[in-house]
Design an enzyme around this catalytic site. Structure first.
Site, PDB file in Angstrom:
ATOM      1  N   GLN A 184      10.153   4.583  -5.473  1.00 19.34           N
ATOM      2  CA  GLN A 184      10.489   5.900  -4.902  1.00 19.34           C
ATOM      3  C   GLN A 184      10.661   6.974  -5.971  1.00 19.34           C
ATOM      4  O   GLN A 184      10.231   8.113  -5.783  1.00 19.34           O
ATOM      5  CB  GLN A 184      11.787   5.812  -4.069  1.00 19.34           C
ATOM      6  CG  GLN A 184      11.698   4.873  -2.880  1.00 19.34           C
ATOM      7  CD  GLN A 184      10.611   5.257  -1.887  1.00 19.34           C
ATOM      8  OE1 GLN A 184      10.244   6.423  -1.751  1.00 19.34           O
ATOM      9  NE2 GLN A 184      10.076   4.262  -1.177  1.00 19.34           N
ATOM     10  N   ARG A 204      -5.060  -9.034  -8.694  1.00 21.41           N
ATOM     11  CA  ARG A 204      -5.996  -9.949  -9.341  1.00 21.41           C
ATOM     12  C   ARG A 204      -6.298  -9.444 -10.741  1.00 21.41           C
ATOM     13  O   ARG A 204      -6.478  -8.230 -10.930  1.00 21.41           O
ATOM     14  CB  ARG A 204      -7.326 -10.051  -8.582  1.00 21.41           C
ATOM     15  CG  ARG A 204      -7.225 -10.432  -7.144  1.00 21.41           C
ATOM     16  CD  ARG A 204      -6.590 -11.765  -6.900  1.00 21.41           C
ATOM     17  NE  ARG A 204      -7.386 -12.885  -7.394  1.00 21.41           N
ATOM     18  CZ  ARG A 204      -6.993 -14.149  -7.299  1.00 21.41           C
ATOM     19  NH1 ARG A 204      -5.830 -14.451  -6.763  1.00 21.41           N
ATOM     20  NH2 ARG A 204      -7.760 -15.119  -7.750  1.00 21.41           N
ATOM     21  N   HIS A 260       1.716   0.111 -13.169  1.00 20.97           N
ATOM     22  CA  HIS A 260       2.444  -1.121 -13.473  1.00 20.97           C
ATOM     23  C   HIS A 260       3.944  -0.835 -13.449  1.00 20.97           C
ATOM     24  O   HIS A 260       4.398   0.150 -14.040  1.00 20.97           O
ATOM     25  CB  HIS A 260       2.032  -1.642 -14.855  1.00 20.97           C
ATOM     26  CG  HIS A 260       2.683  -2.941 -15.196  1.00 20.97           C
ATOM     27  ND1 HIS A 260       2.259  -4.142 -14.667  1.00 20.97           N
ATOM     28  CD2 HIS A 260       3.749  -3.221 -15.970  1.00 20.97           C
ATOM     29  CE1 HIS A 260       3.037  -5.110 -15.112  1.00 20.97           C
ATOM     30  NE2 HIS A 260       3.951  -4.583 -15.907  1.00 20.97           N
ATOM     31  N   ASN A 276       1.645   2.972  -2.705  1.00 19.70           N
ATOM     32  CA  ASN A 276       0.930   3.874  -3.627  1.00 19.70           C
ATOM     33  C   ASN A 276      -0.344   4.403  -2.973  1.00 19.70           C
ATOM     34  O   ASN A 276      -0.674   5.580  -3.123  1.00 19.70           O
ATOM     35  CB  ASN A 276       0.596   3.143  -4.927  1.00 19.70           C
ATOM     36  CG  ASN A 276       1.779   3.082  -5.866  1.00 19.70           C
ATOM     37  OD1 ASN A 276       2.225   4.118  -6.357  1.00 19.70           O
ATOM     38  ND2 ASN A 276       2.305   1.897  -6.111  1.00 19.70           N
ATOM     39  N   THR A 331      -8.146  -1.719 -19.441  1.00 21.09           N
ATOM     40  CA  THR A 331      -9.031  -2.178 -20.517  1.00 21.09           C
ATOM     41  C   THR A 331      -8.957  -3.713 -20.553  1.00 21.09           C
ATOM     42  O   THR A 331      -8.313  -4.322 -19.689  1.00 21.09           O
ATOM     43  CB  THR A 331      -8.621  -1.576 -21.878  1.00 21.09           C
ATOM     44  OG1 THR A 331      -7.264  -1.921 -22.128  1.00 21.09           O
ATOM     45  CG2 THR A 331      -8.778  -0.062 -21.882  1.00 21.09           C
ATOM     46  N   GLY A 344       0.777  -1.234   0.000  1.00 20.83           N
ATOM     47  CA  GLY A 344       0.000   0.000   0.000  1.00 20.83           C
ATOM     48  C   GLY A 344       0.809   1.285   0.000  1.00 20.83           C
ATOM     49  O   GLY A 344       0.318   2.325   0.453  1.00 20.83           O
ATOM     50  N   ARG A 352     -13.810 -17.143 -10.521  1.00 19.20           N
ATOM     51  CA  ARG A 352     -13.341 -15.795 -10.801  1.00 19.20           C
ATOM     52  C   ARG A 352     -14.536 -14.853 -11.032  1.00 19.20           C
ATOM     53  O   ARG A 352     -14.559 -13.722 -10.577  1.00 19.20           O
ATOM     54  CB  ARG A 352     -12.498 -15.869 -12.078  1.00 19.20           C
ATOM     55  CG  ARG A 352     -11.486 -14.811 -12.239  1.00 19.20           C
ATOM     56  CD  ARG A 352     -10.690 -15.144 -13.489  1.00 19.20           C
ATOM     57  NE  ARG A 352      -9.464 -15.852 -13.193  1.00 19.20           N
ATOM     58  CZ  ARG A 352      -8.339 -15.242 -12.814  1.00 19.20           C
ATOM     59  NH1 ARG A 352      -8.286 -13.941 -12.678  1.00 19.20           N
ATOM     60  NH2 ARG A 352      -7.254 -15.935 -12.573  1.00 19.20           N
TER      61      ARG A 352
HETATM   62  C1  GRF Z   1       3.924  -1.559  -7.257  1.00 13.47           C
HETATM   63  O1  GRF Z   1       5.215  -1.715  -7.763  1.00 13.47           O
HETATM   64  C2  GRF Z   1       2.912  -1.611  -8.369  1.00 13.47           C
HETATM   65  O2  GRF Z   1       3.355  -1.049  -9.561  1.00 13.47           O
HETATM   66  C3  GRF Z   1       2.729  -3.081  -8.548  1.00 13.47           C
HETATM   67  O3  GRF Z   1       2.772  -3.614  -7.245  1.00 13.47           O
HETATM   68  C4  GRF Z   1       3.508  -2.752  -6.396  1.00 13.47           C
HETATM   69  C5  GRF Z   1       2.592  -2.353  -5.284  1.00 13.47           C
HETATM   70  O4  GRF Z   1       3.225  -1.755  -4.205  1.00 13.47           O
HETATM   71  N1  GRF Z   1       1.527  -3.369  -9.283  1.00 13.47           N
HETATM   72  P1  GRF Z   1       2.363  -1.037  -3.069  1.00 13.47           P
HETATM   73  O5  GRF Z   1       1.293  -2.033  -2.607  1.00 13.47           O
HETATM   74  O6  GRF Z   1       1.749   0.210  -3.631  1.00 13.47           O
HETATM   75  O7  GRF Z   1       3.330  -0.770  -1.951  1.00 13.47           O
END
Ligand code: GRF
Length: 220
Positions: free
Chosen positions: A173, A92, A110, A15, A142, A13, A66
């Site tokens: 970072q 997922r 990503h 982000n 998408t 988490g 799913r």
């Molecule tokens: C990030 O590198 C994101 O791009 C990828 O998984 C990681 C998630 O990190 N999809 P966080 O959960 O935000 O710490």
């Protein structure tokens, strides 16, 4: 009225935390109405709870197919009536019906310079290929996994010291924690839209994803 933002997570988490901070200090004009995780033990849920944001767990293990999981997740999302759905380390793959329902509202981050390395182990794959540059991409979600219209991409030069762990840290970072809040900010302002499968920024289609050069000062 502020846009309603929901963030989907599976893990640490970081982000999510950057988005919470940017909403809290009004760099993103949105209301972060809920954080949804597919894992009850996702560390990132603590950031949401500490910030007083509603949390929900829709555990994929509780559903036999799913499609059932997707339906439960879609129900949960609908209750929060999101204008923006930000996948932030959400691990997922979502089915076609789900993606169609939230199309144009859903972003993902990503950890690669898409279209390079969709899927997993992106840092390892960049190293194995001897890439001199690496980074991360924000894109609309998408039907093609990690294949939706790219919005913003941040790149840096790799060095001899970059092993997989160091690359992962640098991507987070140096790139992710800047470009994701910025992209969500643009969505919240209505400056970023998905039109016929293409990302439009301030009314014009993007021929190339935006770059770190376009970051506003508040996100640098
Ligand atoms: C990030 O590198 C994101 O791009 C990828 O998984 C990681 C998630 O990190 N999809 P966080 O959960 O935000 O710490």
């Amino acid at each position: 009225m502020s846009a309603r933002l929901v963030v989907l997570i599976s893990g640490r988490g970081r982000n999510l935390r950057a988005l919470i901070e940017a909403v809290a200090d009004r760099r993103i004009d949105a209301e972060l109405v809920a954080v949804i995780s597919n894992r009850a033990d996702a560390e990132g849920l603590a950031y949401a709870r500490d910030a007083g944001i509603a949390t929900e767990v829709v555990a994929h293990g509780d559903y036999s197919t799913r499609a059932d999981f997707d339906a439960a997740l879609a129900n949960c999302l609908r209750r929060h009536a999101p204008d923006i759905v930000a996948l932030a380390g959400f691990m997922r793959v979502l089915g076609d019906d789900f993606v169609r329902e939230f199309s144009g509202r859903m972003l993902n981050i990503h950890p690669s310079l898409l279209p390079k390395y969709p899927g997993l182990h992106t840092h390892r794959r960049a190293l194995a290929a001897g890439d001199t540059e690496h980074g991360a991409t924000v894109h609309f979600v998408t039907l093609e996994v990690d294949g939706g219209a790219r919005v913003i991409q941040g790149a840096f030069k790799c060095t001899a010291q970059d092993d997989e762990a160091r690359l992962a840290e640098r991507v987070m970072q140096e790139v992710e924690l800047h470009i994701y809040p910025q992209a969500v900010c643009w969505m919240a302002r209505g400056e970023l839209r998905l039109v016929d499968g293409a990302a439009h920024f301030r009314g014009a289609p993007l021929a190339q994803p935006l770059s770190m050069q376009q970051l506003e000062d508040a996100f640098k």
